[in-house]
Design a protein around this motif. Structure first.
Motif, PDB file in Angstrom:
ATOM      1  N   ASP A  12       0.881  -1.165   0.000  1.00 24.34           N
ATOM      2  CA  ASP A  12       0.000   0.000   0.000  1.00 24.34           C
ATOM      3  C   ASP A  12       0.919   1.215   0.000  1.00 24.34           C
ATOM      4  O   ASP A  12       1.466   1.604   1.025  1.00 24.34           O
ATOM      5  N   ARG A  54       5.246 -13.852   5.304  1.00 29.48           N
ATOM      6  CA  ARG A  54       4.346 -13.636   6.440  1.00 29.48           C
ATOM      7  C   ARG A  54       5.051 -12.857   7.551  1.00 29.48           C
ATOM      8  O   ARG A  54       4.463 -11.973   8.177  1.00 29.48           O
ATOM      9  N   VAL A  57       5.286  -9.204   6.498  1.00 34.54           N
ATOM     10  CA  VAL A  57       3.967  -8.570   6.619  1.00 34.54           C
ATOM     11  C   VAL A  57       3.690  -8.232   8.076  1.00 34.54           C
ATOM     12  O   VAL A  57       3.253  -7.127   8.409  1.00 34.54           O
ATOM     13  N   LEU A  63       1.527  -1.427   8.583  1.00 35.68           N
ATOM     14  CA  LEU A  63       0.634  -2.394   7.917  1.00 35.68           C
ATOM     15  C   LEU A  63       0.445  -2.097   6.429  1.00 35.68           C
ATOM     16  O   LEU A  63      -0.641  -2.253   5.884  1.00 35.68           O
ATOM     17  N   ARG A  66       1.117  -6.643   2.520  1.00 38.95           N
ATOM     18  CA  ARG A  66       0.178  -7.744   2.742  1.00 38.95           C
ATOM     19  C   ARG A  66       0.401  -8.809   1.676  1.00 38.95           C
ATOM     20  O   ARG A  66       0.972  -8.552   0.621  1.00 38.95           O
ATOM     21  N   THR A  67      -0.068 -10.009   1.995  1.00 38.55           N
ATOM     22  CA  THR A  67      -0.096 -11.080   0.990  1.00 38.55           C
ATOM     23  C   THR A  67      -1.555 -11.428   0.761  1.00 38.55           C
ATOM     24  O   THR A  67      -2.392 -11.291   1.647  1.00 38.55           O
ATOM     25  N   GLU A  68      -1.845 -11.865  -0.440  1.00 41.88           N
ATOM     26  CA  GLU A  68      -3.205 -12.276  -0.763  1.00 41.88           C
ATOM     27  C   GLU A  68      -3.170 -13.376  -1.800  1.00 41.88           C
ATOM     28  O   GLU A  68      -2.194 -13.543  -2.529  1.00 41.88           O
TER      29      GLU A  68
END
Length: 72
Positions: A12, A54, A57, A63, A66-68
């Motif tokens: 982000d 992980r 992250v 924050l 991220r992983t998705e």
């Protein structure tokens, strides 16, 4: 049997403040630009690096990482 889909790493860019922990913890996928902000070498996270991703992250102080899973 369902095949496991590779996770993708996302940053982000609005939330990121350039602490650089992601590049320190996951240098295989993240490096820093000349201003200290992360740049992804590749978005797909290889299975062998999932635990490292992980950890990166979880360590991001704002924050912004991220992983998705990709959509089906």
């Amino acid at each position: 049997m369902e095949m496991t889909r590779a996770r993708t790493l996302r940053i982000d860019r609005i939330a990121c403040t350039g602490h650089g922990l992601c590049a320190e913890l996951l240098p295989e996928l993240v490096h820093l630009d000349e201003w200290g902000y992360p740049v992804l070498a590749q978005a797909a996270v290889p299975a062998r690096l999932e635990s490292h991703a992980r950890r990166a992250v979880a360590a991001c102080p704002v924050l912004a990482l991220r992983t998705e899973r990709p959509p089906r």
